[in-house]
Design a protein around this motif. Structure first.
Motif: not given
Length: 463
Positions: A15, A17, A19, A47-50, A67-70
């Motif tokens: 996994y 993270e 950008d 977006e920042r995603v996992k 997951e969409t973190l931002v």
């Protein structure tokens, strides 16, 4: 776990993270991990995603959005309940305004990176006021889910049918055709085709709609000529789909992914449906190529006509003319139009459509554009404008070379692939033409596809 044969900063099933800084050519998010490119479907720029890495290649990887973190303000909730499983659309989760911006940027990037073209005016993408319910044609496979007949679209890169109750980009008549016909087939016990065993009968249900006439066509693609209870089937379709004017059977017994076979039979009604683009009428058969978004087709062809700058004295060539859709638009304003197309049935349709509209100055010939147009040139045909509307692979180099030799005043290039458009514009720029402007048109909202119309003029200095 086996290590990759090449050193990369990511590992499969791990996994990360990420950008997201852009969108790929199929609408997937693009980001980097320690400078290494990762594509993440359904992620958006800003977006920042996992993401979980699902595939690692030498120069790039793929990840699944966890997951969409931002989130970006451009993200929206897709209206389609099966959007995340169906392969039909790629951008329903992106606001329509952002889709249009992205499509223009795709064109700009292709022109600069591939075509090395600087200073070309690329206009804002022409979008739709209502970018839903726009498709006039549905091609839906049949299958079985939990022991019952099901219709739907394939999941991305699979032949797994994702069952649907309705499609938000299809004309409502097409949804009615598909689901009503499926119900009738089930009632009559007519079996669907099984591509694993090559048994069963009905492979696809196809609906075609005349947007402006309201006429509809039902097409059944079958694995064999004999349809059990055929008369009752036709009777029930006519009863339950009151606007149907044509019921067609197409026979395809090949083990293939190609939808249509060569044999087509009219079970009831007309061989064609009729629709209009602007003030031009078209007869559309089961296998005819006809643009699936008639609203934007009028926009696309209107821009083509504008760029052609016809006064009534010009001779025009329409390469890749299909059933004559662009040719007939041009023929209304030109002295003569010559269309060429490799598909014989399309040329027959083009001739019929010219006669339907009383246009005697449109002439059509079967053959490859890269073969026929050079021959016309050798025979002394002089042209003022050449319009090309090639498939995604773009124009053959032989055709581009002939265009350069013929030296028309203007070339109007209609493209469904910005990459091959950029390549071909580069060739024409190197052989006596100047690209003046490019107009993106959104023919397929909520997908990654974008069409363009480009105007080129003879460069008097170099050509």
């Amino acid at each position: 776990m086996a290590k990759p044969k090449f050193p990369v900063p990511i590992e499969k099933n791990n996994y990360y993270e990420i950008d997201i800084t852009g969108l790929g050519h199929e609408g997937e998010g693009v980001g980097k991990v320690e400078g290494f490119t990762v594509f993440v479907p359904r992620a958006l720029p800003g977006e920042r995603v996992k993401a979980k890495i699902t595939k690692v290649q030498k120069t790039y990887g793929y990840g699944r959005l966890i997951e969409t973190l931002v989130a970006t303000p451009d993200r929206q909730e897709p209206p389609c309940p099966i959007y995340h499983r169906c392969g039909g659309c790629q951008l329903q989760h992106l606001s329509y305004e952002a889709q249009l911006r992205h499509k223009r940027q795709t064109v700009v990037d292709a022109l600069t990176r591939i075509g090395k073209l600087e200073g070309v005016k690329v206009h804002e993408t022409l979008g739709m006021e209502e970018p839903w319910l726009y498709r006039n044609k549905a091609q839906v496979p049949l299958g079985e889910i939990d022991g019952r007949l099901a219709v739907g679209f394939y999941a991305p890169r699979t032949h797994e049918i994702i069952e649907m109750q309705g499609c938000p980009i299809q004309h409502p008549y097409n949804d009615e055709i598909v689901h009503t016909t499926k119900q009738i087939l089930q009632e009559l016990g007519i079996k669907h085709y099984d591509e694993q065993t090559h048994t069963g009968l009905v492979r696809h249900i196809i609906g075609r709609v005349g947007f402006h006439t309201g006429e509809t066509m039902v097409v059944l693609v079958t694995n064999g000529r004999k349809i059990p209870k055929a008369e009752l089937l036709v009777e029930k379709i006519r009863e339950r789909i009151p606007h149907v004017v044509s019921i067609i059977q197409n026979v395809n017994t090949q083990q293939t992914n190609v939808i249509f076979g060569r044999e087509t039979v009219t079970l009831w009604g007309n061989d064609t449906i009729t629709d209009t683009i602007g003030d031009i009428k078209f007869d559309i058969s089961a296998r005819s190529f006809f643009q699936v978004n008639p609203v934007q087709t009028e926009v696309l062809y209107g821009k083509t006509l504008e760029y052609a700058q016809l006064t009534g004295t010009e001779t025009v060539i329409d390469a890749y003319c299909g059933i004559g859709t662009i040719s007939l638009f041009l023929a209304k304003k030109a002295k003569d139009v010559y269309g060429v197309e490799v598909v014989p049935e399309a040329i027959e349709d083009a001739k019929k459509n010219a006669a339907l509209n009383g246009l005697e100055n449109a002439h059509f010939e079967v053959g490859g554009a890269e073969v026929v147009i050079p021959r016309w040139h050798e025979e002394g045909v002089k042209v003022d404008v050449i319009v090309v509307d090639p498939p995604r692979k773009g124009c053959e180099e032989e055709l581009l070379a002939t265009i350069a030799e013929m030296k028309p005043e203007r070339v109007v290039y209609v493209s469904c692939n910005p990459s091959t458009l950029a390549r071909d514009l580069r060739y024409l720029e190197d052989h006596g033409f100047k690209t003046v402007e490019v107009q993106p048109v959104d023919m397929f909202p909520h997908t990654f596809h974008v069409e363009c119309v480009s105007l080129l003029v003879r460069d008097r200095i170099s050509g």
